[in-house]
Structure formats: structure tokens, C-alpha cells
Design a protein around this motif. Structure first.
Motif, PDB file in Angstrom:
ATOM      1  N   ILE A 169       1.008  -1.453   0.209  1.00 41.98           N
ATOM      2  CA  ILE A 169      -0.113   0.014   0.137  1.00 41.98           C
ATOM      3  C   ILE A 169       0.638   0.908   0.212  1.00 41.98           C
ATOM      4  O   ILE A 169       0.308   2.160  -0.269  1.00 41.98           O
ATOM      5  CB  ILE A 169      -0.573   0.376   1.285  1.00 41.98           C
ATOM      6  CG1 ILE A 169       0.215   0.035   2.754  1.00 41.98           C
ATOM      7  CG2 ILE A 169      -2.201  -1.150   0.992  1.00 41.98           C
ATOM      8  CD1 ILE A 169      -0.973   0.631   3.189  1.00 41.98           C
TER       9      ILE A 169
ATOM     10  N   PHE B 134       2.416  12.540   0.596  1.00 39.74           N
ATOM     11  CA  PHE B 134       1.683  10.863   1.413  1.00 39.74           C
ATOM     12  C   PHE B 134       1.783  11.764   2.984  1.00 39.74           C
ATOM     13  O   PHE B 134       2.046  11.619   3.430  1.00 39.74           O
ATOM     14  CB  PHE B 134       2.257   9.634   0.519  1.00 39.74           C
ATOM     15  CG  PHE B 134       2.906  10.135  -0.302  1.00 39.74           C
ATOM     16  CD1 PHE B 134       2.016   9.432  -1.352  1.00 39.74           C
ATOM     17  CD2 PHE B 134       4.074  11.016  -0.701  1.00 39.74           C
ATOM     18  CE1 PHE B 134       2.019   9.595  -2.731  1.00 39.74           C
ATOM     19  CE2 PHE B 134       4.733  10.477  -2.327  1.00 39.74           C
ATOM     20  CZ  PHE B 134       3.351   9.623  -2.966  1.00 39.74           C
TER      21      PHE B 134
ATOM     22  N   THR C  84       0.632   4.876  -0.188  1.00 38.12           N
ATOM     23  CA  THR C  84       0.142   5.455  -1.847  1.00 38.12           C
ATOM     24  C   THR C  84      -1.860   5.080  -1.597  1.00 38.12           C
ATOM     25  O   THR C  84      -2.058   5.008  -2.852  1.00 38.12           O
ATOM     26  CB  THR C  84       0.827   5.389  -2.248  1.00 38.12           C
ATOM     27  OG1 THR C  84       0.857   4.310  -2.580  1.00 38.12           O
ATOM     28  CG2 THR C  84       2.530   6.103  -2.323  1.00 38.12           C
ATOM     29  N   ALA C  85      -2.136   4.161  -1.635  1.00 37.13           N
ATOM     30  CA  ALA C  85      -3.001   3.226  -1.668  1.00 37.13           C
ATOM     31  C   ALA C  85      -4.235   4.313  -1.654  1.00 37.13           C
ATOM     32  O   ALA C  85      -4.431   4.693  -0.819  1.00 37.13           O
ATOM     33  CB  ALA C  85      -2.846   1.791  -0.702  1.00 37.13           C
ATOM     34  N   LYS C  86      -5.036   3.836  -2.529  1.00 40.75           N
ATOM     35  CA  LYS C  86      -6.829   3.912  -2.792  1.00 40.75           C
ATOM     36  C   LYS C  86      -7.633   3.005  -1.496  1.00 40.75           C
ATOM     37  O   LYS C  86      -6.921   2.440  -0.974  1.00 40.75           O
ATOM     38  CB  LYS C  86      -6.944   3.882  -3.964  1.00 40.75           C
ATOM     39  CG  LYS C  86      -6.503   5.071  -5.255  1.00 40.75           C
ATOM     40  CD  LYS C  86      -7.202   4.879  -6.539  1.00 40.75           C
ATOM     41  CE  LYS C  86      -6.807   5.543  -7.541  1.00 40.75           C
ATOM     42  NZ  LYS C  86      -7.733   5.419  -8.522  1.00 40.75           N
ATOM     43  N   LYS C  87      -8.339   4.255  -1.206  1.00 34.37           N
ATOM     44  CA  LYS C  87      -8.967   3.527   0.235  1.00 34.37           C
ATOM     45  C   LYS C  87      -9.791   2.258   0.229  1.00 34.37           C
ATOM     46  O   LYS C  87      -9.853   1.636   1.076  1.00 34.37           O
ATOM     47  CB  LYS C  87     -10.455   4.261   0.013  1.00 34.37           C
ATOM     48  CG  LYS C  87     -11.064   4.508   1.518  1.00 34.37           C
ATOM     49  CD  LYS C  87     -12.532   6.021   1.941  1.00 34.37           C
ATOM     50  CE  LYS C  87     -13.266   4.710   2.434  1.00 34.37           C
ATOM     51  NZ  LYS C  87     -14.135   5.984   2.551  1.00 34.37           N
ATOM     52  N   GLU C  88      -9.896   1.765  -1.339  1.00 33.93           N
ATOM     53  CA  GLU C  88     -10.666   0.448  -1.424  1.00 33.93           C
ATOM     54  C   GLU C  88      -9.423  -0.320  -0.695  1.00 33.93           C
ATOM     55  O   GLU C  88      -9.988  -1.623  -0.353  1.00 33.93           O
ATOM     56  CB  GLU C  88     -11.197   0.718  -2.821  1.00 33.93           C
ATOM     57  CG  GLU C  88     -12.046   1.619  -3.019  1.00 33.93           C
ATOM     58  CD  GLU C  88     -11.718   2.952  -3.965  1.00 33.93           C
ATOM     59  OE1 GLU C  88     -10.661   3.081  -3.533  1.00 33.93           O
ATOM     60  OE2 GLU C  88     -12.919   3.650  -3.814  1.00 33.93           O
ATOM     61  N   LEU C  89      -8.230  -0.164  -1.560  1.00 39.91           N
ATOM     62  CA  LEU C  89      -7.449  -0.565  -1.014  1.00 39.91           C
ATOM     63  C   LEU C  89      -7.133  -1.150   0.507  1.00 39.91           C
ATOM     64  O   LEU C  89      -7.424  -2.233   1.083  1.00 39.91           O
ATOM     65  CB  LEU C  89      -5.915  -0.854  -1.674  1.00 39.91           C
ATOM     66  CG  LEU C  89      -4.742  -2.147  -1.687  1.00 39.91           C
ATOM     67  CD1 LEU C  89      -5.260  -3.292  -2.320  1.00 39.91           C
ATOM     68  CD2 LEU C  89      -3.682  -1.272  -2.060  1.00 39.91           C
TER      69      LEU C  89
END
Length: 207
Positions: A29, A54, A69-74
Motif C-alpha cells: 500500500i 503522502f 499511496t493506496a486508495k481507500k478501496e485497497l
């Protein structure tokens, strides 16, 4: 102990394959905020380009910083995976601490002798012990290869002379023998040790 050492169980339920340790999750992530040695300054210096760009997470174990850096979904996907893993551990702990496993732990050896030392137990305690022993025979011993029972007494009582192959018939026979034991029998100060030595005398026995 069984839970901690159950690598096969972890693999069976995919907890290793799904990479759910903190280090593994962080690597998926985000990326580690690096330091490099600057010759002119004579010391390691961390890059600053990511500051404020970040969200950052600092590991308590070693102080390393990760830029996320991951999006909320991940992130939510890993939350679901972790909650599923926690539920599996809860189920495993419940299994490990119920029925005969609560009293005897999990029998992992394939050839065992159970030494019975009832001492001067009252009749009700004697029956409770036999209930517990019957439970472990039916639930756990039935799944191993060979077993025997020895009662500590002045005159040792053995269910069989040597460890016997496990089958439904032999387990039922052992339970029947257990419930035919007399409540009181002559004991000596050395009867427990003698029973253990007798059990260890069978070279096939592993526990």
C-alpha cells in the motif's frame, strides 16, 4: 503452543499466502521513505519530496517511515482480509480450548501411553476423571496410531501389555476397561514413578 506453531494450519487457511503481516501490507500500500548518505554533509539524509504529499506511517519496531499511496478501496480490502484472519484465529482458539483439548491439550504424537494416577480421589472425582479420559479417548486417541493405558497402583494395571493399534474397537475396549476399574486400590509412594517407567519401557512410545 499449538496455535503458535501451526504453520500448516496457517498455510491451509491462506494466512501466509495472503501476505497479512504488517511489513507485507505496507509494501503493498506504499513505499518506504528512504535515507541516503550525503558525502558533503557526512550523514544520512531523508528525501523531503514526499513530505506533505503522502500520508505517512512510522513503524514502532524500527522507526522506518512508509509513504502510503493506496486508495481507500485497497485499504478496506486489507481491513476485510485482516478481520477474516482474526475470525479464523478466534475459531482456532475456541477449538483448542474446548472439550478434551481444554484438559489435555492437543495430542500430536502417534504412539502414546496415558498413565492414570487417581490417588485418593473421592468417588465423584474418580468418575469425573474417567469421564474426561473417556472424552480424550473418543475425540483424540481415535485419530492417532497406537496407544495404551496404565494405572498407577501398588500392582500396576495395564489395559494392554504393549501399545495397541487404534481402531473403534480398541478405543471402545479401553473405555470399557476404564469404567471397570475399582475406585480404591492399594498404592505406594513409588507407584506413579513405576507406572511412568513402565510406560517409557515400550520403545514404540513417543509420549
Amino acid at each position: 503452543q499449538s496455535l503458535v506453531s501451526s504453520s500448516k494450519w496457517l498455510q491451509r487457511y491462506g494466512l501466509k499466502r495472503n501476505k497479512l503481516s504488517l511489513s507485507q501490507i505496507l509494501s503493498q500500500i506504499g513505499f518506504q521513505h528512504r535515507k541516503d548518505y550525503v558525502t558533503t554533509l557526512g550523514k544520512p539524509v531523508a528525501s523531503r519530496y514526499a513530505d506533505g504529499l503522502f500520508p505517512q506511517f512510522k513503524r514502532a519496531q524500527d522507526g522506518s517511515v512508509y509513504n502510503l499511496t493506496a486508495k481507500k478501496e485497497l485499504i478496506l480490502h486489507f481491513v476485510d482480509c485482516l478481520m477474516g484472519a482474526i475470525e479464523l484465529y478466534k475459531q482456532r482458539m475456541e477449538w483448542l480450548t474446548t472439550e478434551s483439548r481444554q484438559i489435555f491439550g492437543v495430542i500430536q504424537e502417534q504412539c502414546i501411553v496415558i498413565v492414570l494416577d487417581f490417588g485418593i480421589a473421592a468417588p465423584t472425582e474418580f468418575d469425573l476423571c474417567r469421564d474426561a479420559l473417556s472424552m480424550v479417548l473418543v475425540e483424540q486417541v481415535i485419530q492417532i496410531a497406537r496407544f495404551n493405558l496404565i494405572r498407577a497402583a501398588q500392582d500396576l494395571q495395564k489395559w494392554q501389555q504393549k501399545c495397541t493399534p487404534v481402531s473403534e474397537h480398541t478405543v471402545k475396549s479401553a473405555v470399557t476397561w476404564l469404567w471397570k476399574l475399582d475406585h480404591m486400590t492399594a498404592v505406594s509412594h513409588t507407584s506413579s514413578a513405576e507406572a511412568l517407567l513402565e510406560a517409557m519401557g515400550d520403545e514404540a512410545v513417543s509420549s
